[in-house]
Design a protein around this motif. Structure first.
Motif, PDB file in Angstrom:
ATOM      1  N   MET A 139       0.825  -1.204   0.000  1.00  0.00           N
ATOM      2  CA  MET A 139       0.000   0.000   0.000  1.00  0.00           C
ATOM      3  C   MET A 139       0.860   1.255   0.000  1.00  0.00           C
ATOM      4  O   MET A 139       2.056   1.207   0.282  1.00  0.00           O
ATOM      5  N   SER A 140       0.222   2.369  -0.275  1.00  0.00           N
ATOM      6  CA  SER A 140       0.885   3.671  -0.282  1.00  0.00           C
ATOM      7  C   SER A 140       1.248   4.078   1.150  1.00  0.00           C
ATOM      8  O   SER A 140       0.504   3.774   2.090  1.00  0.00           O
ATOM      9  N   PRO A 141       2.339   4.813   1.322  1.00  0.00           N
ATOM     10  CA  PRO A 141       2.696   5.310   2.657  1.00  0.00           C
ATOM     11  C   PRO A 141       1.610   6.188   3.284  1.00  0.00           C
ATOM     12  O   PRO A 141       1.573   6.346   4.504  1.00  0.00           O
ATOM     13  N   ASP A 142       0.692   6.718   2.481  1.00  0.00           N
ATOM     14  CA  ASP A 142      -0.403   7.530   3.016  1.00  0.00           C
ATOM     15  C   ASP A 142      -1.309   6.759   3.964  1.00  0.00           C
ATOM     16  O   ASP A 142      -2.071   7.355   4.705  1.00  0.00           O
ATOM     17  N   ILE A 143      -1.240   5.442   3.956  1.00  0.00           N
ATOM     18  CA  ILE A 143      -2.101   4.617   4.791  1.00  0.00           C
ATOM     19  C   ILE A 143      -1.678   4.627   6.264  1.00  0.00           C
ATOM     20  O   ILE A 143      -2.474   4.355   7.151  1.00  0.00           O
ATOM     21  N   VAL A 144      -0.426   4.958   6.534  1.00  0.00           N
ATOM     22  CA  VAL A 144       0.122   4.787   7.888  1.00  0.00           C
ATOM     23  C   VAL A 144      -0.661   5.573   8.935  1.00  0.00           C
ATOM     24  O   VAL A 144      -1.119   5.002   9.932  1.00  0.00           O
ATOM     25  N   GLU A 145      -0.821   6.867   8.750  1.00  0.00           N
ATOM     26  CA  GLU A 145      -1.480   7.675   9.782  1.00  0.00           C
ATOM     27  C   GLU A 145      -2.923   7.239  10.037  1.00  0.00           C
ATOM     28  O   GLU A 145      -3.290   6.998  11.192  1.00  0.00           O
ATOM     29  N   PRO A 146      -3.780   7.089   9.008  1.00  0.00           N
ATOM     30  CA  PRO A 146      -5.146   6.653   9.310  1.00  0.00           C
ATOM     31  C   PRO A 146      -5.201   5.240   9.885  1.00  0.00           C
ATOM     32  O   PRO A 146      -6.058   4.938  10.724  1.00  0.00           O
ATOM     33  N   PHE A 147      -4.291   4.364   9.456  1.00  0.00           N
ATOM     34  CA  PHE A 147      -4.262   3.012  10.008  1.00  0.00           C
ATOM     35  C   PHE A 147      -3.968   3.060  11.501  1.00  0.00           C
ATOM     36  O   PHE A 147      -4.693   2.462  12.298  1.00  0.00           O
ATOM     37  N   ILE A 148      -2.931   3.779  11.886  1.00  0.00           N
ATOM     38  CA  ILE A 148      -2.573   3.857  13.306  1.00  0.00           C
ATOM     39  C   ILE A 148      -3.700   4.490  14.118  1.00  0.00           C
ATOM     40  O   ILE A 148      -4.029   4.022  15.205  1.00  0.00           O
ATOM     41  N   LYS A 149      -4.334   5.526  13.579  1.00  0.00           N
ATOM     42  CA  LYS A 149      -5.441   6.171  14.298  1.00  0.00           C
ATOM     43  C   LYS A 149      -6.633   5.240  14.485  1.00  0.00           C
ATOM     44  O   LYS A 149      -7.396   5.397  15.428  1.00  0.00           O
ATOM     45  N   SER A 150      -6.786   4.269  13.601  1.00  0.00           N
ATOM     46  CA  SER A 150      -7.949   3.381  13.666  1.00  0.00           C
ATOM     47  C   SER A 150      -7.770   2.209  14.626  1.00  0.00           C
ATOM     48  O   SER A 150      -8.714   1.471  14.884  1.00  0.00           O
ATOM     49  N   LEU A 151      -6.579   2.017  15.169  1.00  0.00           N
ATOM     50  CA  LEU A 151      -6.265   0.805  15.916  1.00  0.00           C
ATOM     51  C   LEU A 151      -6.869   0.719  17.306  1.00  0.00           C
ATOM     52  O   LEU A 151      -7.147  -0.382  17.777  1.00  0.00           O
ATOM     53  N   GLY A 152      -7.018   1.841  18.001  1.00  0.00           N
ATOM     54  CA  GLY A 152      -7.381   1.743  19.410  1.00  0.00           C
ATOM     55  C   GLY A 152      -6.287   0.989  20.131  1.00  0.00           C
ATOM     56  O   GLY A 152      -5.108   1.300  19.990  1.00  0.00           O
ATOM     57  N   ASP A 153      -6.661  -0.071  20.862  1.00  0.00           N
ATOM     58  CA  ASP A 153      -5.646  -0.857  21.571  1.00  0.00           C
ATOM     59  C   ASP A 153      -5.343  -2.185  20.879  1.00  0.00           C
ATOM     60  O   ASP A 153      -4.727  -3.073  21.450  1.00  0.00           O
ATOM     61  N   SER A 154      -5.745  -2.319  19.621  1.00  0.00           N
ATOM     62  CA  SER A 154      -5.471  -3.556  18.869  1.00  0.00           C
ATOM     63  C   SER A 154      -3.976  -3.698  18.581  1.00  0.00           C
ATOM     64  O   SER A 154      -3.332  -2.742  18.153  1.00  0.00           O
ATOM     65  N   PRO A 155      -3.414  -4.887  18.781  1.00  0.00           N
ATOM     66  CA  PRO A 155      -2.030  -5.124  18.397  1.00  0.00           C
ATOM     67  C   PRO A 155      -1.903  -5.081  16.872  1.00  0.00           C
ATOM     68  O   PRO A 155      -2.708  -5.692  16.160  1.00  0.00           O
ATOM     69  N   ALA A 156      -0.903  -4.367  16.380  1.00  0.00           N
ATOM     70  CA  ALA A 156      -0.742  -4.201  14.942  1.00  0.00           C
ATOM     71  C   ALA A 156       0.713  -3.977  14.586  1.00  0.00           C
ATOM     72  O   ALA A 156       1.535  -3.631  15.442  1.00  0.00           O
ATOM     73  N   ALA A 157       1.003  -4.133  13.294  1.00  0.00           N
ATOM     74  CA  ALA A 157       2.345  -3.870  12.783  1.00  0.00           C
ATOM     75  C   ALA A 157       2.229  -3.107  11.472  1.00  0.00           C
ATOM     76  O   ALA A 157       1.364  -3.409  10.647  1.00  0.00           O
ATOM     77  N   VAL A 158       3.113  -2.133  11.315  1.00  0.00           N
ATOM     78  CA  VAL A 158       3.264  -1.413  10.056  1.00  0.00           C
ATOM     79  C   VAL A 158       4.685  -1.697   9.596  1.00  0.00           C
ATOM     80  O   VAL A 158       5.635  -1.486  10.348  1.00  0.00           O
ATOM     81  N   ARG A 159       4.809  -2.183   8.354  1.00  0.00           N
ATOM     82  CA  ARG A 159       6.134  -2.498   7.825  1.00  0.00           C
ATOM     83  C   ARG A 159       6.397  -1.652   6.586  1.00  0.00           C
ATOM     84  O   ARG A 159       5.617  -1.658   5.645  1.00  0.00           O
ATOM     85  N   TRP A 160       7.504  -0.924   6.617  1.00  0.00           N
ATOM     86  CA  TRP A 160       7.954  -0.124   5.489  1.00  0.00           C
ATOM     87  C   TRP A 160       8.907  -0.994   4.677  1.00  0.00           C
ATOM     88  O   TRP A 160       9.911  -1.479   5.186  1.00  0.00           O
ATOM     89  N   ASP A 161       8.598  -1.179   3.409  1.00  0.00           N
ATOM     90  CA  ASP A 161       9.353  -2.025   2.493  1.00  0.00           C
ATOM     91  C   ASP A 161       9.967  -1.104   1.438  1.00  0.00           C
ATOM     92  O   ASP A 161       9.255  -0.373   0.760  1.00  0.00           O
ATOM     93  N   PHE A 162      11.301  -1.121   1.300  1.00  0.00           N
ATOM     94  CA  PHE A 162      11.983  -0.170   0.419  1.00  0.00           C
ATOM     95  C   PHE A 162      13.110  -0.849  -0.333  1.00  0.00           C
ATOM     96  O   PHE A 162      13.324  -2.052  -0.203  1.00  0.00           O
ATOM     97  N   GLU A 163      13.852  -0.064  -1.107  1.00  0.00           N
ATOM     98  CA  GLU A 163      14.876  -0.600  -1.999  1.00  0.00           C
ATOM     99  C   GLU A 163      16.117  -1.126  -1.298  1.00  0.00           C
ATOM    100  O   GLU A 163      16.708  -2.088  -1.762  1.00  0.00           O
ATOM    101  N   GLY A 164      16.573  -0.505  -0.222  1.00  0.00           N
ATOM    102  CA  GLY A 164      17.765  -1.037   0.425  1.00  0.00           C
ATOM    103  C   GLY A 164      18.351  -0.132   1.487  1.00  0.00           C
ATOM    104  O   GLY A 164      18.021   1.045   1.584  1.00  0.00           O
TER     105      GLY A 164
END
Length: 185
Positions: A89-114
């Motif tokens: 997904m686009s990096p734009d997803i990070v902020e709304p995703f984190i705001k939507s979590l409440g106390d749910s366990p979650a992971a955000v992974r940034w995948d890049f060239e190197g």
């Protein structure tokens, strides 16, 4: 495709601090191509509704004794708790995703060239295989099996370049705080 190896470099109750460290790490990485993967354990209908709107194409499957999944066209609300995962997904997803979590366990992974060269530890450029940063929110592990009230930042490297993880930590003023372990995906 092989798994990366991850090592924790920060554990903090301050989510903004975790995001700041991620940004610093991304600042030294080759992010000419950058995508985001997310993973979350969802236990409540309100959280699920918000996350389903945000991640309409995410895969999901039931946790525990239930056997529902997106693959079978099941209704996720009938199978809580569930695990959701979104890819590429686009990096734009990070902020709304984190705001939507409440106390749910979650992971955000940034995948890049190197990762950059690390001549101090004898390593050249670290290509895209094994080059990630993960922020575990409300969890202490990449599998999201250890819920927590704090957040953990992991750097990912190739197993043969294990020396890169402590080197990366020092680049952002930190040290490793746990063992190098194979990442789940």
């Amino acid at each position: 495709m092989s798994n990366s190896y991850a090592q924790p470099i920060l554990r903090t109750a301050n989510l903004s601090e975790g995001l700041r460290i991620v940004e610093q790490l991304l600042g030294i990485a080759d992010t000419s191509e950058l995508e985001i993967d997310v993973d979350v354990q969802v236990s409540s209908t309100p959280s699920l509704s918000t996350l389903m709107e945000l991640l309409p194409n995410a895969d999901w499957w039931a946790k525990g004794d239930s056997d529902g999944s997106k693959e079978y066209g099941d209704d996720p609300t009938a199978h809580l708790p569930i695990r959701m995962r979104g890819w590429a997904m686009s990096p734009d997803i990070v902020e709304p995703f984190i705001k939507s979590l409440g106390d749910s366990p979650a992971a955000v992974r940034w995948d890049f060239e190197g990762w950059p060269e690390a001549p101090e530890v004898g390593l050249g450029y670290g290509g895209s295989r094994g080059s990630f940063v993960t922020l575990c929110v409300n969890a202490r592990d990449l599998d999201l099996e250890k819920p927590a009230t704090d957040h953990t930042v992991f750097v990912h490297v190739k197993q043969v370049e294990a020396k890169r993880a402590p080197w990366l930590a020092t680049q952002v003023g930190l040290t490793v705080i746990g063992d190098l372990e194979m990442a789940p995906y």
